[in-house]
Design a protein around this motif. Structure first.
Motif, short mmCIF file in Angstrom:
data_model
loop_
_atom_site.label_atom_id
_atom_site.label_comp_id
_atom_site.label_asym_id
_atom_site.label_seq_id
_atom_site.Cartn_x
_atom_site.Cartn_y
_atom_site.Cartn_z
N CYS A 113 0.11 -0.12 8.31
CA CYS A 113 -0.84 1.00 8.38
C CYS A 113 -1.02 1.47 9.82
O CYS A 113 -1.05 2.69 10.08
CB CYS A 113 -2.18 0.59 7.78
N GLU A 153 0.66 -5.58 5.83
CA GLU A 153 0.13 -4.28 5.45
C GLU A 153 -0.77 -3.70 6.54
O GLU A 153 -0.79 -2.48 6.76
CB GLU A 153 -0.62 -4.38 4.12
N MET A 176 0.84 -1.19 0.00
CA MET A 176 0.00 0.00 0.00
C MET A 176 0.88 1.25 0.00
O MET A 176 1.99 1.24 0.54
CB MET A 176 -0.92 0.00 1.22
N HIS A 177 0.37 2.33 -0.61
CA HIS A 177 1.14 3.56 -0.71
C HIS A 177 1.30 4.19 0.67
O HIS A 177 0.32 4.37 1.40
CB HIS A 177 0.44 4.53 -1.65
N ARG A 178 2.54 4.52 1.01
CA ARG A 178 2.81 5.16 2.31
C ARG A 178 3.01 6.66 2.10
O ARG A 178 3.66 7.07 1.14
CB ARG A 178 4.05 4.55 2.95
N THR A 179 2.49 7.44 3.03
CA THR A 179 2.62 8.89 2.97
C THR A 179 3.37 9.45 4.17
O THR A 179 3.35 10.65 4.42
CB THR A 179 1.23 9.55 2.90
#
Length: 382
Positions: free
Chosen positions: A300, A296, A1-4
């Motif tokens: 998160c 994941e 998943m895209h991490r910010t």
């Protein structure tokens, strides 16, 4: 998943750490494992590059970036390279915040430049042979004698204690029968002080390069100027950094879980069994798919907790939830990864075996899983 979670400056820092590990650590890491110790000059090398002084104010030679995400990057890159840098995580995530948060002006000038440069390495001595999570049961004593405290007692399971130049010792300076938590103080004991003895290195299941030792104090005269924070207030001082300590363990747990899955995916693609690659079997695919989902979910949760911590919003309860979930996930996933490696996974020369051995302690130190459940249940009114 895209991490910010990270910004460009963190990714630039990541490349610096990754390059250092590839050049200076990975080629000699097996030798360090056999020695059971990283070399002391590792920390001065890290200091010269500015890797370990990011949280130290600029006026003391540090980076002036009190941003926990830099510490996260270090752990993630170490896991990616399947190495541990001795007690560095404890030094950066657990001990240094006591110096930056509690030291007075004179102490900051005396200690912070050396910490930023790597010339001063630190440890904290809490656990005793008869007391672990129950800090209120500490029996190491320090009696005031003029401009000194006279320190007597013993500590065990001290991470980084072999190399440490400065050891924060939790000692009882007063007794209050009505409040067991009162009367504890933090004293900084300097290496080489008469009566201060660094004992044997303890052999452990994992973390082979981390020096874990016993310490003893026999009439050690500690200058009163080495009292860190307020006398008698150690319990509250220690509580202020527990969230970060537990978060740091979760960071390592998730990073090492990711490393374990990456290693296993590579292994099953290469390993042949009954004329097929191990990755062709449905069981292999399903096991790794399930592990990926667990990873994941943990990532998160962890990134949310790190973001809260950077904003100074992470509560002790949420830190406990994060540590509990991430370390329990690590235990399950790394065990399943080792299973997919078969007999090779049980051999210590294999990276997955090292990750397996290192994983077991994350559910113990920094507060056991049972302690985390106690904290969480209290928040539920139970």
């Amino acid at each position: 998943m895209h991490r910010t979670l990270f910004e460009e400056t963190h990714e630039d820092f990541r490349l610096l750490v990754r390059d250092f590990l590839a050049r200076e650590v990975v080629p000699v890491y097996e030798e360090w494992r056999r020695d059971g110790l990283v070399p002391r000059d590792l920390f001065t090398s890290l200091g010269k590059l500015g890797i370990i002084g990011t949280a130290i104010p600029e006026e003391y030679g540090g980076g002036g970036q009190d941003d926990y995400r830099f510490n996260v990057v270090i752990q993630e890159e170490c896991a990616r390279a399947v190495v541990t840098l001795g007690g560095l995580r404890t030094h950066l995530d657990v001990v240094v915040p006591y110096f930056t948060g509690l030291a007075n002006t004179e102490q900051r000038a005396r200690w912070l430049p050396g910490i930023a440069s790597g010339e001063l390495y630190t440890a904290i001595a809490m656990s005793e042979p008869g007391t672990g999570s129950d800090l209120a049961g500490i029996t190491t004593r320090a009696v005031r004698d003029g401009h000194h405290f006279v320190l007597d007692g013993a500590k065990t399971f001290i991470t980084g204690g072999h190399h440490a130049d400065l050891v924060i010792v939790v000692a009882r300076t007063a007794t209050d029968p009505g409040n067991r938590r009162a009367g504890l103080s933090l004293l900084v004991v300097e290496k080489g002080t008469p009566g201060f003895t660094v004992g044997r290195k303890l052999e452990k299941i994992g973390l082979a390069t981390q020096d874990t030792v016993e310490l003893s104090f026999d009439g050690v005269r500690v200058p009163a100027a080495n009292l860190l924070g307020e006398e008698g207030a150690a319990f509250s001082h220690l509580s202020r950094n527990l969230a970060q300590e537990r978060l740091a363990i979760a960071v390592g747990a998730v990073a090492q879980t990711r490393a374990a899955i990456d290693l296993t995916v590579a292994y099953v693609r290469d390993r042949e069994l009954f004329g097929k690659h191990l990755s062709d079997f449905q069981n292999t695919k399903f096991e790794l798919a399930a592990m990926s989902a667990e990873l994941e979910a943990a990532q998160c949760l962890l990134d949310t907790a790190v973001s809260a911590h950077v904003k100074r919003d992470l509560t002790p309860v949420d830190a406990a939830r994060t540590k509990l979930f991430c370390t329990e996930t690590q235990g399950r996933v790394v065990d399943r990864c080792l299973q997919l490696h078969g007999g090779y996974g049980y051999i210590l020369e294999s990276p997955i075996a090292r990750l397996y051995g290192d994983a077991r302690v994350t559910r113990i130190y920094g507060g056991t899983s049972e302690v985390m459940k106690t904290i969480i249940s209290k928040s539920l009114g139970l």
